[in-house]
Design an enzyme around this catalytic site. Sequence first.
Site, PDB file in Angstrom:
ATOM      1  N   GLY A  38       0.855  -1.250  -0.033  1.00 25.97           N
ATOM      2  CA  GLY A  38       0.166   0.134   0.056  1.00 25.97           C
ATOM      3  C   GLY A  38       0.873   1.329   0.094  1.00 25.97           C
ATOM      4  O   GLY A  38       1.965   1.264   0.224  1.00 25.97           O
ATOM      5  N   ARG A  74       3.749   5.990   2.032  1.00 29.93           N
ATOM      6  CA  ARG A  74       4.369   7.376   1.886  1.00 29.93           C
ATOM      7  C   ARG A  74       3.906   8.332   0.486  1.00 29.93           C
ATOM      8  O   ARG A  74       4.439   9.240   0.290  1.00 29.93           O
ATOM      9  CB  ARG A  74       5.740   7.469   1.758  1.00 29.93           C
ATOM     10  CG  ARG A  74       6.437   6.862   0.643  1.00 29.93           C
ATOM     11  CD  ARG A  74       7.904   6.867   0.376  1.00 29.93           C
ATOM     12  NE  ARG A  74       8.323   6.014  -0.550  1.00 29.93           N
ATOM     13  CZ  ARG A  74       9.486   6.547  -1.108  1.00 29.93           C
ATOM     14  NH1 ARG A  74      10.064   7.483  -0.655  1.00 29.93           N
ATOM     15  NH2 ARG A  74       9.865   5.756  -1.958  1.00 29.93           N
ATOM     16  N   GLY A  96       7.302   7.842   6.086  1.00 33.90           N
ATOM     17  CA  GLY A  96       6.284   8.477   5.286  1.00 33.90           C
ATOM     18  C   GLY A  96       7.023   9.689   4.361  1.00 33.90           C
ATOM     19  O   GLY A  96       6.042  10.281   3.597  1.00 33.90           O
ATOM     20  N   ASP A  99       4.439  -4.684  -7.400  1.00 40.54           N
ATOM     21  CA  ASP A  99       3.985  -3.565  -6.858  1.00 40.54           C
ATOM     22  C   ASP A  99       4.447  -2.396  -7.816  1.00 40.54           C
ATOM     23  O   ASP A  99       4.001  -1.250  -7.702  1.00 40.54           O
ATOM     24  CB  ASP A  99       4.013  -3.254  -5.469  1.00 40.54           C
ATOM     25  CG  ASP A  99       5.577  -3.474  -4.924  1.00 40.54           C
ATOM     26  OD1 ASP A  99       6.053  -4.270  -5.458  1.00 40.54           O
ATOM     27  OD2 ASP A  99       6.035  -2.314  -4.577  1.00 40.54           O
ATOM     28  N   ASN A 100       5.565  -2.460  -8.473  1.00 40.47           N
ATOM     29  CA  ASN A 100       6.114  -1.263  -9.214  1.00 40.47           C
ATOM     30  C   ASN A 100       5.666  -1.502 -10.966  1.00 40.47           C
ATOM     31  O   ASN A 100       6.333  -0.990 -11.672  1.00 40.47           O
ATOM     32  CB  ASN A 100       7.460  -1.457  -9.171  1.00 40.47           C
ATOM     33  CG  ASN A 100       7.795  -0.688  -7.591  1.00 40.47           C
ATOM     34  OD1 ASN A 100       6.932  -0.240  -7.076  1.00 40.47           O
ATOM     35  ND2 ASN A 100       9.067  -0.975  -7.016  1.00 40.47           N
ATOM     36  N   ASP A 129       7.867   4.362 -10.651  1.00 43.58           N
ATOM     37  CA  ASP A 129       8.748   4.158  -9.501  1.00 43.58           C
ATOM     38  C   ASP A 129      10.062   4.119  -9.920  1.00 43.58           C
ATOM     39  O   ASP A 129      10.864   3.340  -9.787  1.00 43.58           O
ATOM     40  CB  ASP A 129       8.470   3.106  -8.746  1.00 43.58           C
ATOM     41  CG  ASP A 129       7.549   3.250  -7.480  1.00 43.58           C
ATOM     42  OD1 ASP A 129       7.530   4.463  -7.104  1.00 43.58           O
ATOM     43  OD2 ASP A 129       6.991   2.293  -6.897  1.00 43.58           O
TER      44      ASP A 129
HETATM   45  P1  AMP Z   1       8.798   1.886  -3.272  1.00 40.70           P
HETATM   46  O1  AMP Z   1      10.060   1.368  -2.885  1.00 40.70           O
HETATM   47  O2  AMP Z   1       8.795   3.517  -2.975  1.00 40.70           O
HETATM   48  O3  AMP Z   1       8.243   1.409  -4.213  1.00 40.70           O
HETATM   49  O4  AMP Z   1       7.901   1.538  -1.837  1.00 40.70           O
HETATM   50  C1  AMP Z   1       7.748  -0.011  -1.430  1.00 40.70           C
HETATM   51  C2  AMP Z   1       6.769  -0.067  -0.252  1.00 40.70           C
HETATM   52  O5  AMP Z   1       7.535   0.584   0.982  1.00 40.70           O
HETATM   53  C3  AMP Z   1       5.663   0.851  -0.458  1.00 40.70           C
HETATM   54  O6  AMP Z   1       4.650  -0.053   0.501  1.00 40.70           O
HETATM   55  C4  AMP Z   1       5.978   2.191   0.124  1.00 40.70           C
HETATM   56  O7  AMP Z   1       4.976   2.833   0.601  1.00 40.70           O
HETATM   57  C5  AMP Z   1       6.818   1.807   1.334  1.00 40.70           C
HETATM   58  N1  AMP Z   1       7.807   2.927   1.763  1.00 40.70           N
HETATM   59  C6  AMP Z   1       8.792   3.077   1.169  1.00 40.70           C
HETATM   60  N2  AMP Z   1       9.635   4.342   1.893  1.00 40.70           N
HETATM   61  C7  AMP Z   1       8.636   4.368   2.739  1.00 40.70           C
HETATM   62  C8  AMP Z   1       8.753   5.440   3.888  1.00 40.70           C
HETATM   63  N3  AMP Z   1       9.756   6.278   3.645  1.00 40.70           N
HETATM   64  N4  AMP Z   1       7.921   5.384   4.742  1.00 40.70           N
HETATM   65  C9  AMP Z   1       7.013   4.524   4.556  1.00 40.70           C
HETATM   66  N5  AMP Z   1       6.860   3.631   3.819  1.00 40.70           N
HETATM   67  C10 AMP Z   1       7.707   3.484   2.900  1.00 40.70           C
HETATM   68 MG    MG Z   2       6.679   1.179  -5.409  1.00 45.44          MG
END
Ligand code: AMP
Ligand code: MG
Length: 502
Positions: free
Chosen positions: A98, A101, A134, A260-261, A270
Site C-alpha cells: 500500500g 508514503r 512516510g 507493486d511497481n 517508480d
Molecule cells: P517503493 O520502494 O517506494 O516502491 O515502496 C515500497 C513499499 O515501501 C511501499 O509500500 C511504500 O509505501 C513503502 N515505503 C517506502 N518508503 C517509505 C517511507 N519512507 N515511509 C513509509 N513507507 C515507505
Molecule cells: Mg513502489
Amino acid sequence: MSSPLHDNAVLDAPPIPFDNSYVRLPPQFFAEQAPTPVAAPRLIKFNTVLARDLGLDADVLERDGAAIFSGNKLLPGSEPIAMAYAGHQFGGFVPQLGDGRAILLGEVTDHSGRRRDIQLKGAGPTPFSRRGDGRAALGPVLREYIVSEAMYALGIPTTRALAAVTTGERVYREEVLPGAVFTRVAASHIRVGTFQYFAARGDTDSLRILADHVVDRHYPEIKDRQNRYLALMEAVAERQAALIARWLHVGFIHGVMNTDNMTISGETIDYGPCAFMDSYNPATVFSSIDRHGRYAYANQPAIGQWNIARLGETLLSLIDPSLDAAVDLANGVIKTYGERFQAHWLAGMRGKIGLATEEDDDLDLIQALLALMQQQEADFTLTFRRLSTLAESDDSEAPFTASFKDPDSAAPWLVRWRERLNREPQLPSERARAMRGVNPAFIPRNHRVEQAIEAAVEDDDFSLFEVLLTVLAKPYEDQPAFAPYAEPPQPAERVLQTFCGT
Ligand code: AMP
Ligand code: MG
C-alpha cells in the site's frame, strides 16, 4: 462591461478541477488520509507545460505551489487517500504494502479527455506505512523528476513530474538528508500488486470491481469482448511487452520490477534505483539491493513475463469458472507475451540500425553488433547515434569506432551493414533522419544525474538539475551547446551503484 457574476465564476474556478473516481470504489480499496504538513516548504520546480496540458490553473499553482505541493494546503475537490496494494518484492510475496508514503490527491481529466492521477510522494505516514516515516529525501525526488521527464521526452510511456518541493525538514536514512515531496502524475497508480491485494484475500467481488474499473479507465475497447478479463490480461501483456522493449532500446534499467511497481496502464513507474547503461553489457545492474541481478538489463523482458503470470493468477476465477480452463487460457496469454516482446524489440532494433524493410538475417545482424559492442565495451547510446551519421555519409568512421576499445574491430560489421543497406529503398538522408529520431543523443547519464543531485543536496544549487531538464527535453536533437552531456563518464566519474533512497 464585465459582470461581477462572471468575475466570481472565474475566481471560483478551482486551480485543479478534481474529478475523482478511485475514491468512489468500495472502502477496502484505500484509506482516507490527508498529507501531514511540513515545516518550511519551498517550491523548487513546477512543470508549467504539463500543468496546462492537464487543464490546471498554472498561475495559481505556481504562486501557491510550496503550500499545495507539500501537502500543507489541500485544494477544494481533493479527497486524499492512500491506495491499498500487495506485491512480490524480489520474488517474495508481501500480502499488504500500500501507499506508505504516497497520497493520491485526486484525479483530473486532461485536454484530450484522459483521466490522470495527481499524487504526492513523501507526504507523510499512512495506515500502510511499515516502519518508514512516510517521507522522501531530496535526492530520489530529483532523480525521479529528471528521469521520468527524460523518458517522456524519449517518447516512452511514463508517469510525469508536476512539481518538487523541499520540506525544510530532515529525513533519517543511513545519513541525515533534506526532505522533499514529489508530485507525480499517472494514468493511474493501479498496479499488478493492486490485483494481488484482493486475490490474496480471496475477495473475488473486489477483484471484479477493480478489473471493471481498469477496463473502463484504461482499456475501454475490450469492454464488450467475450472474455473481458482474459482480454484485460492480454491487453496488459501487450502494453508491458511494448514498454519493456522501449526500455531496452534506450539502455534503461528500471532496477525494481516488483509487481507493486508494474502498472496496469503500461506506464513506467517508480524511479527508485533506475539508471541508464553507458557501455553495453546485458548483465548490467545498478541497484545496490539487487545482489543477484534479478532486475539486470537483459532480464527485464523475462521479469515482465513473470509479473504478467502473477497478474494472470489473480484473474483466474474471473476468466473461467473451471480452474483448468482458466489456467489454459491464462497460459496462452503468458506465451504470447514472449512473442509480443520479441516483435516489439526486433522492430525497434531494425529502426535503430536504419532498416525500413524486413529480412530474415536482420536479427543476426543486430545480434552481431550487440555482441561486438559488449566485447568492445562500446557506449550504447553513442554507438547508435553515431551510426545514424554514418547512414548518410561516407565520411570518416572514426567518430563511430572511437567508442570501441579496438576501433578496427567494427570494420567487418560495417561492411555487412552497408551491404544490407544496399537492399533498402530509403534515400540515405531519409534513413539518417529516421535513425536520429529513434537513437537519442542525450540520455540521463548516471554520472550527470548524480552530479545534479549532489549540487542540490550539498549546496542547495539546482542549476545542474535545471540544465539536465533542458537538455533532456530534446533528446533526439544534437544541441551542440550541450555536447558534453552526450558524453559517457570519464573512468573517475563512473557511477556503478544506485540506491532506492527509501
Ligand atoms: P517503493 O520502494 O517506494 O516502491 O515502496 C515500497 C513499499 O515501501 C511501499 O509500500 C511504500 O509505501 C513503502 N515505503 C517506502 N518508503 C517509505 C517511507 N519512507 N515511509 C513509509 N513507507 C515507505
Ligand atoms: Mg513502489
